[in-house]
Write an enzyme that holds these catalytic residues in place. Structure first.
Site, PDB file in Angstrom:
ATOM      1  N   SER A  22      -6.616 -29.122  -7.558  1.00  0.00           N
ATOM      2  CA  SER A  22      -4.834 -29.076  -8.125  1.00  0.00           C
ATOM      3  C   SER A  22      -4.137 -30.235  -6.824  1.00  0.00           C
ATOM      4  CB  SER A  22      -4.472 -27.882  -7.815  1.00  0.00           C
ATOM      5  OG  SER A  22      -3.045 -27.709  -8.430  1.00  0.00           O
ATOM      6  N   TYR A  43      -2.976 -19.308  -5.442  1.00  0.00           N
ATOM      7  CA  TYR A  43      -2.836 -20.271  -6.263  1.00  0.00           C
ATOM      8  C   TYR A  43      -3.383 -21.336  -5.191  1.00  0.00           C
ATOM      9  CZ  TYR A  43      -3.577 -23.517  -9.876  1.00  0.00           C
ATOM     10  OH  TYR A  43      -4.462 -25.021 -10.742  1.00  0.00           O
TER      11      TYR A  43
HETATM   12  P1  NAI Z   1      -5.835 -23.312 -19.214  1.00  0.00           P
HETATM   13  O1  NAI Z   1      -5.229 -21.228 -18.823  1.00  0.00           O
HETATM   14  O2  NAI Z   1      -5.808 -24.005 -20.009  1.00  0.00           O
HETATM   15  O3  NAI Z   1      -7.358 -23.405 -18.964  1.00  0.00           O
HETATM   16  C1  NAI Z   1      -8.380 -22.528 -17.927  1.00  0.00           C
HETATM   17  C2  NAI Z   1      -9.573 -22.030 -18.894  1.00  0.00           C
HETATM   18  O4  NAI Z   1     -10.319 -21.331 -17.517  1.00  0.00           O
HETATM   19  C3  NAI Z   1      -9.218 -20.843 -19.642  1.00  0.00           C
HETATM   20  O5  NAI Z   1     -10.132 -21.744 -21.112  1.00  0.00           O
HETATM   21  C4  NAI Z   1      -9.566 -19.808 -19.162  1.00  0.00           C
HETATM   22  O6  NAI Z   1     -10.414 -18.517 -20.427  1.00  0.00           O
HETATM   23  C5  NAI Z   1     -11.055 -19.783 -18.148  1.00  0.00           C
HETATM   24  N1  NAI Z   1     -11.174 -19.065 -17.311  1.00  0.00           N
HETATM   25  C6  NAI Z   1     -10.185 -18.390 -16.645  1.00  0.00           C
HETATM   26  N2  NAI Z   1     -11.053 -17.336 -16.246  1.00  0.00           N
HETATM   27  C7  NAI Z   1     -12.590 -17.514 -16.903  1.00  0.00           C
HETATM   28  C8  NAI Z   1     -13.194 -16.685 -15.744  1.00  0.00           C
HETATM   29  N3  NAI Z   1     -13.299 -15.794 -14.829  1.00  0.00           N
HETATM   30  N4  NAI Z   1     -14.660 -17.172 -16.543  1.00  0.00           N
HETATM   31  C9  NAI Z   1     -14.997 -17.914 -17.404  1.00  0.00           C
HETATM   32  N5  NAI Z   1     -13.606 -18.733 -17.252  1.00  0.00           N
HETATM   33  C10 NAI Z   1     -12.128 -18.662 -16.891  1.00  0.00           C
HETATM   34  O7  NAI Z   1      -5.169 -23.969 -17.519  1.00  0.00           O
HETATM   35  P2  NAI Z   1      -5.661 -25.870 -17.713  1.00  0.00           P
HETATM   36  O8  NAI Z   1      -4.104 -25.816 -17.383  1.00  0.00           O
HETATM   37  O9  NAI Z   1      -6.190 -26.134 -18.752  1.00  0.00           O
HETATM   38  O10 NAI Z   1      -6.244 -25.763 -16.326  1.00  0.00           O
HETATM   39  C11 NAI Z   1      -8.391 -25.873 -15.795  1.00  0.00           C
HETATM   40  C12 NAI Z   1      -8.210 -26.109 -14.175  1.00  0.00           C
HETATM   41  O11 NAI Z   1      -7.210 -27.200 -13.808  1.00  0.00           O
HETATM   42  C13 NAI Z   1      -7.809 -24.375 -14.031  1.00  0.00           C
HETATM   43  O12 NAI Z   1      -8.549 -25.034 -12.350  1.00  0.00           O
HETATM   44  C14 NAI Z   1      -5.970 -25.325 -13.210  1.00  0.00           C
HETATM   45  O13 NAI Z   1      -6.166 -24.324 -11.653  1.00  0.00           O
HETATM   46  C15 NAI Z   1      -6.423 -27.422 -12.894  1.00  0.00           C
HETATM   47  N6  NAI Z   1      -4.816 -27.184 -13.245  1.00  0.00           N
HETATM   48  C16 NAI Z   1      -4.415 -27.667 -14.375  1.00  0.00           C
HETATM   49  C17 NAI Z   1      -2.783 -27.971 -14.323  1.00  0.00           C
HETATM   50  C18 NAI Z   1      -2.256 -28.083 -15.076  1.00  0.00           C
HETATM   51  O14 NAI Z   1      -1.077 -28.741 -14.649  1.00  0.00           O
HETATM   52  N7  NAI Z   1      -2.549 -27.259 -16.245  1.00  0.00           N
HETATM   53  C19 NAI Z   1      -2.730 -28.770 -12.508  1.00  0.00           C
HETATM   54  C20 NAI Z   1      -3.660 -28.622 -11.386  1.00  0.00           C
HETATM   55  C21 NAI Z   1      -4.902 -27.937 -11.829  1.00  0.00           C
END
Ligand code: NAI
Length: 253
Positions: A140, A153
């Protein structure tokens, strides 16, 4: 360009947001997909939205046995996993360091750091022995700079860059490329929830401020992240190893 035809691709956090977009983009590039998440409903929705044959696995990425079993299932069904995206993550809450709840700190570190580490432990042995593979870790903007209120985070996303660097040094001599991406503000549910926690009365003002600080003056569509991941996963990125690639609209400049 950036073809992944016939490759087995495993994506964690594939039920929603960026992970779902990565799945769509990889499917369009011809990959065979193994989708991993703890959100069964979301996994089903992702799988149904894809034309390709997919394998959905309900798996907690922090559980090493479950992760190893997920990789084994993907290899049984489609053949060796050639590409993986360790993308599952949680954001935690918003509070200053001196007020941040310890249990939330632990929970964030567990998913974001231990989850990535379990993914690497599960995937690397077969990739190293085949002398081929590409793994992308979702870090990130918070992995390369600090932000108010999200110390857990930020710690976790810095940590996975450290893990990536060690893993890359170990794996590159075996033709296995490990990289990280550093997305800025991406339009997903995770960010919408964080905006609400930061300002429950006016979450829109948080978004407006973040957009204003981004030189491109907007949030990204998750597809804009997925395009970078597709490139890093493909043979077009054959000399990219151990890097941290920004997709942040110029924020960290
Ligand atoms: P999101 O919340 O839509 O997706 C995260 C996914 O990870 C969810 O489907 C969730 O069920 C899954 N997850 C969480 N804990 C888990 C576990 N223990 N085992 C298996 N799956 C698990 O969020 P988003 O935005 O799509 O984030 C995806 C990645 O991108 C994350 O690592 C986040 O930190 C990173 N990120 C997101 C940004 C943003 O602006 N949305 C910016 C920078 C990084």
């Amino acid at each position: 360009m950036s073809e992944l035809k016939g490759k087995t691709v495993l994506i964690t956090g594939a039920a929603t947001g960026i992970g779902r977009s990565i799945a769509t983009t990889m499917a369009e590039a011809g990959a065979k997909l193994c989708l991993v998440d703890i959100n069964e409903v979301g996994l089903k929705e992702t799988a149904q939205s894809l034309p390709n044959e997919t394998l959905s696995i309900n798996c907690d990425v922090t559980d090493i046995d479950q992760m190893k079993a997920a990789v084994a299932k993907a290899e049984d069904r489609f053949g060796g996993v050639g590409v993986a995206v360790l993308n599952a993550g949680v954001v935690g809450t918003s509070a200053p360091v001196d007020e941040y709840p310890l249990e939330v700190f632990d929970a964030v570190m567990r998913v974001n750091v231990r989850g990535v580490w379990c993914g690497l432990q599960s995937l690397l042995p077969a990739m190293l022995s085949r002398k081929s593979g590409a793994i992308t870790i979702t870090s990130s903007l918070s992995g390369v700079m600090g932000f108010h209120g999200v110390s857990a985070y930020t710690a976790s996303k810095h940590a996975v860059i450290g893990i990536m660097r060690s893993a890359s040094l170990e794996a590159a001599p075996f033709n296995v490329r490990v990289n990280a991406i550093a997305p800025g503000f991406i339009d997903t549910q995770m960010v919408a929830e964080l905006e609400k926690r930061m300002n429950p009365v006016d979450p829109g003002s948080v978004r407006a401020a973040c957009e204003d600080r981004t030189p491109l003056k907007r949030y990204a569509d998750p597809r804009e992240v997925a395009n970078l991941v597709k490139f890093l996963s493909s043979d077009d990125a054959s000399f990219c190893a151990g890097g941290v690639y920004s997709v942040d609209g110029g924020f960290a400049t």
